[in-house]
Scaffold this motif. Structure first.
Motif, PDB file in Angstrom:
ATOM      1  N   SER A 168       0.816  -1.215   0.000  1.00 51.98           N
ATOM      2  CA  SER A 168       0.000   0.000   0.000  1.00 51.98           C
ATOM      3  C   SER A 168       0.849   1.265   0.000  1.00 51.98           C
ATOM      4  O   SER A 168       0.356   2.349  -0.308  1.00 51.98           O
ATOM      5  CB  SER A 168      -0.929   0.012   1.215  1.00 51.98           C
ATOM      6  N   MET A 169       2.145   1.129   0.359  1.00 52.08           N
ATOM      7  CA  MET A 169       3.035   2.287   0.402  1.00 52.08           C
ATOM      8  C   MET A 169       4.363   1.915  -0.265  1.00 52.08           C
ATOM      9  O   MET A 169       5.359   1.637   0.407  1.00 52.08           O
ATOM     10  CB  MET A 169       3.268   2.743   1.849  1.00 52.08           C
ATOM     11  N   PRO A 170       4.393   1.892  -1.589  1.00 49.98           N
ATOM     12  CA  PRO A 170       5.601   1.430  -2.301  1.00 49.98           C
ATOM     13  C   PRO A 170       6.831   2.301  -2.055  1.00 49.98           C
ATOM     14  O   PRO A 170       7.956   1.845  -2.238  1.00 49.98           O
ATOM     15  CB  PRO A 170       5.175   1.463  -3.771  1.00 49.98           C
ATOM     16  N   ASP A 171       6.643   3.545  -1.678  1.00 50.18           N
ATOM     17  CA  ASP A 171       7.779   4.441  -1.434  1.00 50.18           C
ATOM     18  C   ASP A 171       8.205   4.457   0.028  1.00 50.18           C
ATOM     19  O   ASP A 171       9.036   5.278   0.428  1.00 50.18           O
ATOM     20  CB  ASP A 171       7.424   5.865  -1.874  1.00 50.18           C
ATOM     21  N   TYR A 172       7.648   3.552   0.837  1.00 58.37           N
ATOM     22  CA  TYR A 172       7.969   3.521   2.264  1.00 58.37           C
ATOM     23  C   TYR A 172       9.442   3.148   2.465  1.00 58.37           C
ATOM     24  O   TYR A 172       9.980   2.282   1.769  1.00 58.37           O
ATOM     25  CB  TYR A 172       7.073   2.509   2.979  1.00 58.37           C
ATOM     26  N   LYS A 173      10.098   3.805   3.410  1.00 60.10           N
ATOM     27  CA  LYS A 173      11.514   3.553   3.681  1.00 60.10           C
ATOM     28  C   LYS A 173      11.670   2.596   4.859  1.00 60.10           C
ATOM     29  O   LYS A 173      11.263   2.910   5.972  1.00 60.10           O
ATOM     30  CB  LYS A 173      12.245   4.859   3.982  1.00 60.10           C
ATOM     31  N   PHE A 174      12.254   1.442   4.598  1.00 61.10           N
ATOM     32  CA  PHE A 174      12.608   0.496   5.652  1.00 61.10           C
ATOM     33  C   PHE A 174      14.070   0.697   6.037  1.00 61.10           C
ATOM     34  O   PHE A 174      14.929   0.881   5.166  1.00 61.10           O
ATOM     35  CB  PHE A 174      12.404  -0.948   5.183  1.00 61.10           C
ATOM     36  N   THR A 175      14.364   0.647   7.306  1.00 53.76           N
ATOM     37  CA  THR A 175      15.749   0.730   7.761  1.00 53.76           C
ATOM     38  C   THR A 175      16.397  -0.642   7.654  1.00 53.76           C
ATOM     39  O   THR A 175      15.809  -1.656   8.048  1.00 53.76           O
ATOM     40  CB  THR A 175      15.817   1.221   9.217  1.00 53.76           C
ATOM     41  N   ALA A 176      17.614  -0.664   7.136  1.00 51.22           N
ATOM     42  CA  ALA A 176      18.348  -1.930   6.972  1.00 51.22           C
ATOM     43  C   ALA A 176      19.104  -2.254   8.263  1.00 51.22           C
ATOM     44  O   ALA A 176      20.317  -2.083   8.353  1.00 51.22           O
ATOM     45  CB  ALA A 176      19.302  -1.826   5.797  1.00 51.22           C
ATOM     46  N   PHE A 177      18.346  -2.716   9.267  1.00 57.79           N
ATOM     47  CA  PHE A 177      18.990  -3.149  10.511  1.00 57.79           C
ATOM     48  C   PHE A 177      19.817  -4.409  10.264  1.00 57.79           C
ATOM     49  O   PHE A 177      20.920  -4.554  10.770  1.00 57.79           O
ATOM     50  CB  PHE A 177      17.936  -3.435  11.586  1.00 57.79           C
ATOM     51  N   PHE A 178      19.237  -5.317   9.501  1.00 55.28           N
ATOM     52  CA  PHE A 178      19.900  -6.586   9.188  1.00 55.28           C
ATOM     53  C   PHE A 178      20.121  -6.647   7.677  1.00 55.28           C
ATOM     54  O   PHE A 178      19.197  -6.385   6.905  1.00 55.28           O
ATOM     55  CB  PHE A 178      19.057  -7.772   9.646  1.00 55.28           C
ATOM     56  N   ALA A 179      21.346  -6.970   7.275  1.00 54.86           N
ATOM     57  CA  ALA A 179      21.656  -7.062   5.848  1.00 54.86           C
ATOM     58  C   ALA A 179      22.851  -7.974   5.655  1.00 54.86           C
ATOM     59  O   ALA A 179      23.870  -7.822   6.345  1.00 54.86           O
ATOM     60  CB  ALA A 179      21.945  -5.681   5.268  1.00 54.86           C
ATOM     61  N   ALA A 180      22.718  -8.928   4.757  1.00 50.34           N
ATOM     62  CA  ALA A 180      23.853  -9.774   4.385  1.00 50.34           C
ATOM     63  C   ALA A 180      24.608  -9.077   3.266  1.00 50.34           C
ATOM     64  O   ALA A 180      24.041  -8.801   2.209  1.00 50.34           O
ATOM     65  CB  ALA A 180      23.362 -11.150   3.942  1.00 50.34           C
ATOM     66  N   GLN A 181      25.855  -8.739   3.488  1.00 52.29           N
ATOM     67  CA  GLN A 181      26.612  -7.993   2.492  1.00 52.29           C
ATOM     68  C   GLN A 181      28.113  -8.189   2.693  1.00 52.29           C
ATOM     69  O   GLN A 181      28.551  -8.747   3.701  1.00 52.29           O
ATOM     70  CB  GLN A 181      26.266  -6.499   2.575  1.00 52.29           C
ATOM     71  N   SER A 182      28.877  -7.731   1.699  1.00 56.05           N
ATOM     72  CA  SER A 182      30.331  -7.823   1.791  1.00 56.05           C
ATOM     73  C   SER A 182      30.916  -6.440   1.989  1.00 56.05           C
ATOM     74  O   SER A 182      30.415  -5.455   1.434  1.00 56.05           O
ATOM     75  CB  SER A 182      30.910  -8.464   0.525  1.00 56.05           C
ATOM     76  N   GLU A 183      31.950  -6.369   2.786  1.00 59.27           N
ATOM     77  CA  GLU A 183      32.696  -5.138   3.009  1.00 59.27           C
ATOM     78  C   GLU A 183      34.177  -5.472   2.986  1.00 59.27           C
ATOM     79  O   GLU A 183      34.617  -6.407   3.673  1.00 59.27           O
ATOM     80  CB  GLU A 183      32.323  -4.497   4.352  1.00 59.27           C
ATOM     81  N   GLU A 184      34.931  -4.708   2.187  1.00 63.44           N
ATOM     82  CA  GLU A 184      36.369  -4.912   2.069  1.00 63.44           C
ATOM     83  C   GLU A 184      36.688  -6.377   1.739  1.00 63.44           C
ATOM     84  O   GLU A 184      37.560  -6.998   2.342  1.00 63.44           O
ATOM     85  CB  GLU A 184      37.085  -4.464   3.348  1.00 63.44           C
ATOM     86  N   HIS A 185      35.917  -6.901   0.787  1.00 64.15           N
ATOM     87  CA  HIS A 185      36.121  -8.256   0.269  1.00 64.15           C
ATOM     88  C   HIS A 185      35.864  -9.338   1.329  1.00 64.15           C
ATOM     89  O   HIS A 185      36.374 -10.445   1.202  1.00 64.15           O
ATOM     90  CB  HIS A 185      37.538  -8.415  -0.305  1.00 64.15           C
ATOM     91  N   ARG A 186      35.065  -8.991   2.324  1.00 65.83           N
ATOM     92  CA  ARG A 186      34.696  -9.992   3.341  1.00 65.83           C
ATOM     93  C   ARG A 186      33.187 -10.036   3.439  1.00 65.83           C
ATOM     94  O   ARG A 186      32.533  -8.995   3.513  1.00 65.83           O
ATOM     95  CB  ARG A 186      35.305  -9.639   4.695  1.00 65.83           C
ATOM     96  N   PHE A 187      32.632 -11.247   3.417  1.00 68.12           N
ATOM     97  CA  PHE A 187      31.180 -11.401   3.469  1.00 68.12           C
ATOM     98  C   PHE A 187      30.712 -11.521   4.920  1.00 68.12           C
ATOM     99  O   PHE A 187      31.300 -12.238   5.729  1.00 68.12           O
ATOM    100  CB  PHE A 187      30.735 -12.645   2.694  1.00 68.12           C
ATOM    101  N   TYR A 188      29.621 -10.798   5.215  1.00 65.57           N
ATOM    102  CA  TYR A 188      29.013 -10.846   6.546  1.00 65.57           C
ATOM    103  C   TYR A 188      27.568 -11.306   6.401  1.00 65.57           C
ATOM    104  O   TYR A 188      26.802 -10.742   5.601  1.00 65.57           O
ATOM    105  CB  TYR A 188      29.014  -9.471   7.204  1.00 65.57           C
TER     106      TYR A 188
END
Length: 732
Positions: free
Chosen positions: A650-670
């Motif tokens: 119902s709110m496609p432009d709603y902003k969710f905060t990324a508290f949890f995210a699987a991602q890589s930083e400095e070539h290391r995956f978290y």
């Protein structure tokens, strides 16, 4: 001439006097004098005073002990300040006491005396709920005298600051009462009609060591005699009950109903009233309608712009000449005996400050509402004790019909707070209940008209803001209690039966302990980090929620450990459980402290024989997070947001905060929980593992474990190995 005189009578007590003087010298406001009467002490008080070498301190020596209040009266009569306070040798005051109190006087010139909270507890500003919890509420002058006579009114000289002219007019401390001298002073103060205000500050405390040796504690028989004399000297002053009634009617585009409303007042059986009508910048034919009113008791005012119902009622109550004020809606009507019946309730109980009626409902044309409507499901207000009312209102507003207030009380409590919008009346009821009980006439004496915008009572936009409005009101009157949100993401709608069993037993234990909780589930999201973010967002939308507890659907646990984790005050606490297929591996990772060749775990000892262990990483599958952690995260990482229409179509432009995210930083995956833990470390938020949980991590078979037992067993095994090595070395 100093602005403030602080007056003290001291008999010995040199043990405490130095601390008392130091607290005065430390005042941020400097224009004061301290007048100390040495009331025949055998200890050298002058030596203590001389240490401070401060010309603002005066010591008056009496060779013969005259006792309190004679000694403090001598100090006050010698004082020259515009304001006066009393302070005993075993009392201390906060450094900002005088400045804060003088600032209040400057902003409220009609106030004659102010004082703070009772002297047991934490010093400084206190939440208003604590003030009300301690029954340290403000009262009418008559009620102050009543409660002073019954010794339940919280007034203390150390926290007090009074205008010196008022103190002189009251005759200083009443020397007829050696033990209840302050009670006598304030009975005189209120009998003379002066205005005193109790504020939510604890400006002064006394030394608890001296409580058992106080004059009151050591002279019980004398105290009883003084009470009898005080009751005789200061009789009850019963509040006035007979007088004019003011009916206030704000009107905004309700001109077509106004004639019915006014006529229902004019037709009252009680006729000593005035009607004040305010045009709240209407755009209908209001002016044409009011031209029909010829009764001289009707007065009409106008706002130049629309200000809303609560501004209107505050203005009308301020202008009211009546002893009582009735806030009345321009589209409602009254039974002819409404005023008469309300006044009879005040006559029966003169201490009442608000009487309300029940109501029924009428259609737009004024005919009775006979068909079914949602308003008919609203429970009727009934009479309750004050404690019962406070319990009921904790759950939300109660719908009263039209009511009648003592006009002075509306002003005393600050009127209706328009910031609370649609529930400003709810705030008013809670303010009144801190003072006196509410009386309900259990019959419909007013008629609420259903029409236009009020046909559904509450529109969707208002409904969205209600939780926040209620939270802001309730926090003034109720201590915030823990509210735990148990949040579980279900992958493919699947949950393990041991999880369900643990959840049922946990909920039962939470209920038994009186801990508020809610269960939140999110099913079918294939990305666990997205599910967790959606649940964090939902959690934060509930302003009463204090703790978010993530539990994965493939867990089972002992409920007692869940409760323990909830009751611990630390910001983030997680459990740890065996990793599937990796023996001796655990999901949460403790922080390792290296000292030489040894690696140690550190933490906080607990009373159950275990300890919280400092964590480097916490697993998301059994994790308790305090609300302030997520609020801090949003504040410090404002750019970590994303749009996700599938989470909120119902709110496609709603902003969710990324508290949890699987991602890589400095070539290391978290993974998502490792990334969350990393950001907690960056924020400086302390994370802990609570080890004493019997957790089973379910998969194709159970993977059980208790980290506390695991660590202890490993420690014992290592000790045995070291002991065996020692024996072998000694044998060699």
């Amino acid at each position: 001439m100093p602005k403030v005189s602080i007056c003290s009578q001291v008999l010995n007590h040199s043990k405490y006097l130095k601390k008392m003087i130091a607290s005065v010298v430390a005042q941020t406001f400097k224009d004061w004098e301290l007048v100390i009467v040495d009331d025949g002490s055998t200890e050298d008080l002058k030596a203590i005073v001389d240490v401070f070498n401060d010309s603002r301190i005066r010591l008056i020596r009496l060779d013969v002990n005259g006792g309190n209040p004679q000694g403090v009266n001598i100090a006050m009569k010698a004082a020259t300040g515009e304001y006066v306070s009393m302070l005993a040798a075993d009392e201390v005051i906060t450094p900002d006491k005088l400045q804060q109190q003088l600032d209040f006087f400057a902003e409220h010139p009609g106030v004659d005396c102010i004082w703070g909270m009772p002297s047991r507890g934490e010093m400084g500003p206190r939440p208003t709920w604590e003030q009300y919890y301690m029954r340290a509420q403000n009262r009418s002058n008559e009620a102050w005298i009543r409660d002073l006579r019954e010794r339940i009114a919280p007034i203390g000289g150390a926290s007090m600051l009074m205008k010196m002219s008022v103190m002189k007019d009251c005759g200083y401390m009443d020397e007829d009462f050696r033990i209840f001298g302050e009670h006598g002073l304030f009975c005189t103060f209120f009998s003379k009609g002066y205005t005193g205000v109790l504020l939510p500050y604890r400006w002064a405390v006394d030394d608890p060591e001296n409580e058992s040796t106080s004059v009151r504690a050591t002279n019980v028989a004398g105290a009883e005699d003084e009470i009898r004399r005080m009751l005789a000297k200061f009789p009850l002053k019963i509040p006035q009950t007979k007088g004019k009634v003011t009916v206030g009617i704000p009107c905004y585009n309700h001109a077509k109903f106004l004639l019915d409303a006014v006529n229902s007042v004019l037709n009252q059986t009680f006729q000593d009233f005035e009607i004040l009508i305010i045009d709240d910048a209407s755009t209908d034919d209001f002016k044409t309608v009011v031209q029909q009113f010829t009764d001289p008791r009707i007065k009409v005012f106008a706002f130049p712009e629309n200000k809303g119902i609560w501004d209107a009622h505050n203005q009308l109550a301020f202008r009211a000449e009546g002893l009582y004020y009735v806030p009345f809606a321009a589209d409602d009507t009254l039974e002819p005996d409404f005023l008469e019946k309300c006044l009879k309730e005040f006559e029966k109980n003169p201490w009442l400050e608000f009487v309300a009626s029940q109501t029924d409902f009428i259609k737009e044309d004024g005919s009775p509402l006979t068909e079914h409507h949602i308003v008919k499901d609203i429970p009727k207000a009934i009479n309750r004790t004050r404690e019962e009312w406070l319990t009921v209102l904790h759950g939300g507003n109660v719908y009263f019909g039209t009511g009648m207030y003592r006009t002075r009380v509306v002003s005393d409590v600050g009127g209706w707070n328009k910031e609370h919008k649609v529930i400003a009346d709810y705030d008013m009821y809670l303010k009144l209940l801190q003072r006196e009980n509410i009386r309900i006439i259990e019959e419909p004496l007013s008629h609420f008209r259903i029409h236009g915008k009020n046909h559904s009572l509450l529109d969707a936009d208002r409904a969205k803001e209600l939780p926040g409005l209620y939270h802001n009101v309730k926090k003034q009157y109720y201590r915030q209690q823990m509210k735990v949100i148990i949040a579980t993401p279900f992958y493919e709608l699947k949950g393990f039966s041991p999880y369900i069993s643990s959840l049922v037993h946990t909920c039962r234990l939470l209920t038994q302990m009186g801990i508020d909780y809610r269960f939140m589930e999110l099913s079918g999201d294939s990305y666990v980090h997205r599910a967790r973010n959606t649940m964090c967002d939902t959690f934060l939308k509930d302003p009463d929620a204090t703790d978010l507890f993530f539990i994965d659907s493939d867990m089972s646990w002992n409920p007692e450990a869940f409760i323990k984790m909830c009751l611990l005050p630390h910001p983030i606490i997680g459990g740890t459980y065996p990793v599937k297929n990796l023996w001796d591996a655990w999901t949460s990772i403790p922080k390792q402290h290296i000292e030489g060749d040894a690696v140690h775990l550190k933490g906080i000892n607990l009373n159950d024989g275990t300890a919280l262990i400092e964590a480097d990483v916490l697993a998301g599958g059994f994790l308790r997070i305090k609300r302030q952690v997520l609020e801090l995260y949003k504040e410090k990482y404002p750019d970590l947001w994303y749009h996700e229409p599938s989470s909120n179509p119902s709110m496609p432009d709603y902003k969710f905060t990324a508290f949890f995210a699987a991602q890589s930083e400095e070539h290391r995956f978290y993974g998502e929980d490792h990334m969350f833990s990393k950001r907690m470390r960056e924020l400086g938020v302390s994370m802990f593992i609570y080890p004493n949980i019997d957790i089973i991590h379910w998969g194709y078979k159970p993977f059980p474990g208790n980290y506390d037992k695991f660590l202890k067993q490993r420690h014992e095994a290592m000790q045995k190995i070291e002991a065996a090595k020692q024996v072998k070395q000694e044998a060699a």
